[in-house]
Write a protein that holds these residues in place. Structure first.
Motif, mmCIF file in Angstrom:
data_model
loop_
_atom_site.group_PDB
_atom_site.id
_atom_site.type_symbol
_atom_site.label_atom_id
_atom_site.label_comp_id
_atom_site.label_asym_id
_atom_site.label_seq_id
_atom_site.Cartn_x
_atom_site.Cartn_y
_atom_site.Cartn_z
ATOM 1 N N THR A 87 0.861 -1.180 0.000
ATOM 2 C CA THR A 87 0.000 0.000 0.000
ATOM 3 C C THR A 87 0.896 1.227 0.000
ATOM 4 O O THR A 87 1.853 1.305 0.757
ATOM 5 N N TYR A 88 0.578 2.177 -0.865
ATOM 6 C CA TYR A 88 1.345 3.412 -0.972
ATOM 7 C C TYR A 88 0.523 4.554 -0.407
ATOM 8 O O TYR A 88 -0.693 4.580 -0.542
ATOM 9 N N THR A 89 1.214 5.493 0.242
ATOM 10 C CA THR A 89 0.540 6.630 0.838
ATOM 11 C C THR A 89 1.392 7.878 0.688
ATOM 12 O O THR A 89 2.587 7.793 0.424
ATOM 13 N N VAL A 130 -4.435 9.351 2.193
ATOM 14 C CA VAL A 130 -4.370 8.950 0.785
ATOM 15 C C VAL A 130 -3.704 7.583 0.723
ATOM 16 O O VAL A 130 -2.602 7.402 1.237
ATOM 17 N N SER A 149 -3.092 3.992 -1.937
ATOM 18 C CA SER A 149 -3.194 3.432 -3.278
ATOM 19 C C SER A 149 -2.490 2.088 -3.303
ATOM 20 O O SER A 149 -1.565 1.848 -2.533
ATOM 21 N N ASP A 150 -2.910 1.224 -4.228
ATOM 22 C CA ASP A 150 -2.272 -0.085 -4.388
ATOM 23 C C ASP A 150 -1.044 -0.014 -5.280
ATOM 24 O O ASP A 150 -0.326 -0.996 -5.426
ATOM 25 N N GLU A 151 -0.822 1.127 -5.924
ATOM 26 C CA GLU A 151 0.333 1.276 -6.800
ATOM 27 C C GLU A 151 0.964 2.650 -6.603
ATOM 28 O O GLU A 151 0.323 3.588 -6.138
ATOM 29 N N CYS A 189 0.307 12.013 -5.117
ATOM 30 C CA CYS A 189 -0.780 12.375 -4.212
ATOM 31 C C CYS A 189 -1.714 13.335 -4.943
ATOM 32 O O CYS A 189 -1.253 14.329 -5.503
#
Length: 128
Positions: free
Chosen positions: A38-40, A47, A49-51, A55
């Motif tokens: 998970t990316y933040t 925020v 995202s899976d990739e 932002c």
């Protein structure tokens, strides 16, 4: 003062993580990203995202959430290690952990940060 210092430290670590992620990931494609990661955003932790990407709020590169968690843990350890406790009545008594003053038995309190004036000296009137 401590909240400001902590917020500033989080900001600096976030910027450093984003810069490091941009440098490390500059040749990486989204397909090469680890599955399940998970990316933040370091500045907008809500925020997710899976990739990797940017932002939507600030345009910073998203970084793996586990890197942010590791940085936060490192900051907590650093803050704990840097803590110093002292007796309010006997400032010469110091300790790196909370406890009681061996002279008077009072609880040791977190020592004031350098440059911060004690409460009784802030008025500048010398008690008059």
């Amino acid at each position: 003062m401590r909240k400001t210092t902590t917020a500033l430290t989080v900001l600096i670590v976030g910027v450093a993580l984003a810069g490091g992620a941009a440098f490390v990931g500059c040749g990486k494609k989204a397909e090469e990203a680890a599955e399940g990661t998970t990316y933040t955003c370091p500045m907008h932790l809500e925020v997710a995202s899976d990739e990797p990407g940017e932002c939507p709020s600030c345009g910073m590169d998203l970084v793996p959430a586990d890197e942010i968690a590791q940085a936060e843990t490192a900051m907590e350890v650093e803050e704990t290690a840097a803590a110093s406790y002292t007796c309010p009545m006997h400032p010469e008594v110091t300790s790196d952990e909370p406890g009681e003053c061996p002279t008077c038995g009072m609880d040791l309190v977190l020592a004031e940060e350098e440059g911060e004036a004690p409460a009784e000296e802030e008025s500048g009137h010398g008690g008059m």
